[in-house]
Design a protein around this motif. Structure first.
Motif, PDB file in Angstrom:
ATOM      1  N   MET A   1       7.387 -16.507  12.463  1.00 42.35           N
ATOM      2  CA  MET A   1       7.690 -15.241  13.110  1.00 42.35           C
ATOM      3  C   MET A   1       7.910 -14.144  12.073  1.00 42.35           C
ATOM      4  O   MET A   1       7.346 -13.066  12.185  1.00 42.35           O
ATOM      5  N   SER A   2       8.774 -14.419  11.071  1.00 36.81           N
ATOM      6  CA  SER A   2       9.045 -13.414  10.048  1.00 36.81           C
ATOM      7  C   SER A   2       7.823 -13.171   9.172  1.00 36.81           C
ATOM      8  O   SER A   2       7.634 -12.076   8.643  1.00 36.81           O
ATOM      9  N   GLU A   3       6.991 -14.204   9.027  1.00 30.19           N
ATOM     10  CA  GLU A   3       5.762 -14.035   8.250  1.00 30.19           C
ATOM     11  C   GLU A   3       4.804 -13.076   8.963  1.00 30.19           C
ATOM     12  O   GLU A   3       4.142 -12.251   8.337  1.00 30.19           O
ATOM     13  N   THR A   4       4.740 -13.126  10.285  1.00 26.79           N
ATOM     14  CA  THR A   4       3.893 -12.238  11.072  1.00 26.79           C
ATOM     15  C   THR A   4       4.358 -10.799  10.940  1.00 26.79           C
ATOM     16  O   THR A   4       3.544  -9.882  10.787  1.00 26.79           O
ATOM     17  N   ILE A   5       5.649 -10.590  10.991  1.00 26.25           N
ATOM     18  CA  ILE A   5       6.207  -9.239  10.837  1.00 26.25           C
ATOM     19  C   ILE A   5       5.893  -8.707   9.451  1.00 26.25           C
ATOM     20  O   ILE A   5       5.537  -7.539   9.288  1.00 26.25           O
ATOM     21  N   LEU A   6       6.004  -9.547   8.444  1.00 26.20           N
ATOM     22  CA  LEU A   6       5.691  -9.141   7.084  1.00 26.20           C
ATOM     23  C   LEU A   6       4.227  -8.738   6.957  1.00 26.20           C
ATOM     24  O   LEU A   6       3.895  -7.725   6.336  1.00 26.20           O
ATOM     25  N   TYR A   7       3.316  -9.501   7.584  1.00 22.76           N
ATOM     26  CA  TYR A   7       1.891  -9.152   7.573  1.00 22.76           C
ATOM     27  C   TYR A   7       1.634  -7.826   8.305  1.00 22.76           C
ATOM     28  O   TYR A   7       0.813  -7.015   7.878  1.00 22.76           O
ATOM     29  N   LEU A   8       2.329  -7.619   9.403  1.00 20.53           N
ATOM     30  CA  LEU A   8       2.173  -6.365  10.144  1.00 20.53           C
ATOM     31  C   LEU A   8       2.625  -5.159   9.318  1.00 20.53           C
ATOM     32  O   LEU A   8       1.951  -4.133   9.281  1.00 20.53           O
ATOM     33  N   ILE A   9       3.757  -5.283   8.653  1.00 18.89           N
ATOM     34  CA  ILE A   9       4.257  -4.185   7.811  1.00 18.89           C
ATOM     35  C   ILE A   9       3.293  -3.920   6.662  1.00 18.89           C
ATOM     36  O   ILE A   9       2.955  -2.772   6.359  1.00 18.89           O
ATOM     37  N   ALA A  10       2.805  -4.990   6.029  1.00 18.46           N
ATOM     38  CA  ALA A  10       1.849  -4.824   4.933  1.00 18.46           C
ATOM     39  C   ALA A  10       0.562  -4.175   5.446  1.00 18.46           C
ATOM     40  O   ALA A  10      -0.023  -3.312   4.778  1.00 18.46           O
ATOM     41  N   GLY A  11       0.115  -4.562   6.624  1.00 17.61           N
ATOM     42  CA  GLY A  11      -1.097  -3.980   7.196  1.00 17.61           C
ATOM     43  C   GLY A  11      -0.929  -2.498   7.485  1.00 17.61           C
ATOM     44  O   GLY A  11      -1.826  -1.687   7.219  1.00 17.61           O
ATOM     45  N   VAL A  12       0.219  -2.107   8.027  1.00 19.30           N
ATOM     46  CA  VAL A  12       0.477  -0.695   8.314  1.00 19.30           C
ATOM     47  C   VAL A  12       0.508   0.108   7.013  1.00 19.30           C
ATOM     48  O   VAL A  12      -0.065   1.198   6.929  1.00 19.30           O
ATOM     49  N   LEU A  13       1.164  -0.409   5.993  1.00 15.53           N
ATOM     50  CA  LEU A  13       1.202   0.282   4.699  1.00 15.53           C
ATOM     51  C   LEU A  13      -0.189   0.395   4.094  1.00 15.53           C
ATOM     52  O   LEU A  13      -0.572   1.449   3.566  1.00 15.53           O
ATOM     53  N   LEU A  14      -0.965  -0.658   4.183  1.00 18.63           N
ATOM     54  CA  LEU A  14      -2.327  -0.641   3.646  1.00 18.63           C
ATOM     55  C   LEU A  14      -3.189   0.381   4.391  1.00 18.63           C
ATOM     56  O   LEU A  14      -3.953   1.127   3.776  1.00 18.63           O
ATOM     57  N   GLY A  16      -2.147   3.080   5.880  1.00 19.15           N
ATOM     58  CA  GLY A  16      -1.699   4.412   5.469  1.00 19.15           C
ATOM     59  C   GLY A  16      -2.280   4.833   4.136  1.00 19.15           C
ATOM     60  O   GLY A  16      -2.734   5.974   3.973  1.00 19.15           O
ATOM     61  N   VAL A  17      -2.295   3.906   3.179  1.00 20.27           N
ATOM     62  CA  VAL A  17      -2.865   4.204   1.867  1.00 20.27           C
ATOM     63  C   VAL A  17      -4.369   4.441   1.980  1.00 20.27           C
ATOM     64  O   VAL A  17      -4.909   5.397   1.410  1.00 20.27           O
ATOM     65  N   LEU A  18      -5.069   3.612   2.726  1.00 24.48           N
ATOM     66  CA  LEU A  18      -6.512   3.786   2.903  1.00 24.48           C
ATOM     67  C   LEU A  18      -6.831   5.119   3.576  1.00 24.48           C
ATOM     68  O   LEU A  18      -7.782   5.808   3.191  1.00 24.48           O
ATOM     69  N   ARG A  19      -6.043   5.482   4.551  1.00 19.37           N
ATOM     70  CA  ARG A  19      -6.272   6.756   5.241  1.00 19.37           C
ATOM     71  C   ARG A  19      -6.112   7.932   4.274  1.00 19.37           C
ATOM     72  O   ARG A  19      -6.894   8.884   4.295  1.00 19.37           O
ATOM     73  N   SER A  20      -5.102   7.864   3.423  1.00 21.13           N
ATOM     74  CA  SER A  20      -4.901   8.929   2.437  1.00 21.13           C
ATOM     75  C   SER A  20      -6.057   9.005   1.443  1.00 21.13           C
ATOM     76  O   SER A  20      -6.549  10.091   1.125  1.00 21.13           O
ATOM     77  N   VAL A  21      -6.491   7.868   0.955  1.00 22.72           N
ATOM     78  CA  VAL A  21      -7.591   7.834  -0.012  1.00 22.72           C
ATOM     79  C   VAL A  21      -8.875   8.354   0.623  1.00 22.72           C
ATOM     80  O   VAL A  21      -9.591   9.173   0.023  1.00 22.72           O
ATOM     81  N   ILE A  22      -9.164   7.936   1.835  1.00 23.29           N
ATOM     82  CA  ILE A  22     -10.369   8.408   2.517  1.00 23.29           C
ATOM     83  C   ILE A  22     -10.292   9.914   2.754  1.00 23.29           C
ATOM     84  O   ILE A  22     -11.284  10.630   2.600  1.00 23.29           O
ATOM     85  N   GLY A  23      -9.121  10.431   3.100  1.00 22.36           N
ATOM     86  CA  GLY A  23      -8.959  11.869   3.302  1.00 22.36           C
ATOM     87  C   GLY A  23      -9.243  12.663   2.040  1.00 22.36           C
ATOM     88  O   GLY A  23      -9.917  13.700   2.074  1.00 22.36           O
ATOM     89  N   VAL A  24      -8.751  12.187   0.906  1.00 23.67           N
ATOM     90  CA  VAL A  24      -8.989  12.870  -0.369  1.00 23.67           C
ATOM     91  C   VAL A  24     -10.471  12.840  -0.721  1.00 23.67           C
ATOM     92  O   VAL A  24     -11.050  13.847  -1.149  1.00 23.67           O
ATOM     93  N   VAL A  25     -11.111  11.695  -0.519  1.00 27.02           N
ATOM     94  CA  VAL A  25     -12.534  11.566  -0.834  1.00 27.02           C
ATOM     95  C   VAL A  25     -13.360  12.496   0.061  1.00 27.02           C
ATOM     96  O   VAL A  25     -14.248  13.215  -0.415  1.00 27.02           O
ATOM     97  N   LEU A  26     -13.064  12.532   1.340  1.00 26.78           N
ATOM     98  CA  LEU A  26     -13.812  13.388   2.256  1.00 26.78           C
ATOM     99  C   LEU A  26     -13.593  14.868   1.940  1.00 26.78           C
ATOM    100  O   LEU A  26     -14.517  15.675   2.034  1.00 26.78           O
ATOM    101  N   ARG A  27     -12.380  15.237   1.578  1.00 28.61           N
ATOM    102  CA  ARG A  27     -12.114  16.622   1.191  1.00 28.61           C
ATOM    103  C   ARG A  27     -12.910  16.993  -0.059  1.00 28.61           C
ATOM    104  O   ARG A  27     -13.449  18.090  -0.173  1.00 28.61           O
ATOM    105  N   GLY A  28     -13.014  16.069  -0.988  1.00 29.91           N
ATOM    106  CA  GLY A  28     -13.816  16.313  -2.190  1.00 29.91           C
ATOM    107  C   GLY A  28     -15.288  16.499  -1.871  1.00 29.91           C
ATOM    108  O   GLY A  28     -15.939  17.394  -2.401  1.00 29.91           O
TER     109      GLY A  28
END
Length: 100
Positions: A1-14, A16-28
């Protein structure tokens, strides 16, 4: 159960980072492929200067017959008893009957 929550948190953080990187690339890429007319050089008005020339709500006048809002520069004007009225068409101007 706690492992699933940890994967979910890591997925949300990942995501967020991907969205930011894609936004910067598209703006460029957007800056790279933008037309020269959309980029303001020294002494040239930028997009905000063009937007400032668009009439604002305070600058618009209301046609007293049909209720259309229009810029005074493009309106048909009629002055009666010192009051200037603005009309969208000759028909509205001819229909107008001042109150009072």
């Amino acid at each position: 159960m706690s492992e699933t929550i940890l994967y979910l948190i890591a997925g949300v953080l990942l995501l967020g980072v991907l969205r930011s990187v894609i936004g910067v690339v598209l703006r460029g890429f957007g800056d790279l492929f933008s037309t020269p007319s959309s980029q303001a050089g020294p002494g040239q008005p930028g997009p905000s200067a063009r937007a400032a020339s668009i009439p604002t709500a305070e600058a618009l006048k209301k046609d007293p017959v049909c209720g259309t809002y229009l810029a005074p520069s493009s309106a048909i004007q009629k002055t009666l008893r010192g009051v200037t009225y603005y009309f969208c068409s000759v028909e509205c101007r001819d229909k107008f009957r001042p109150v009072g």
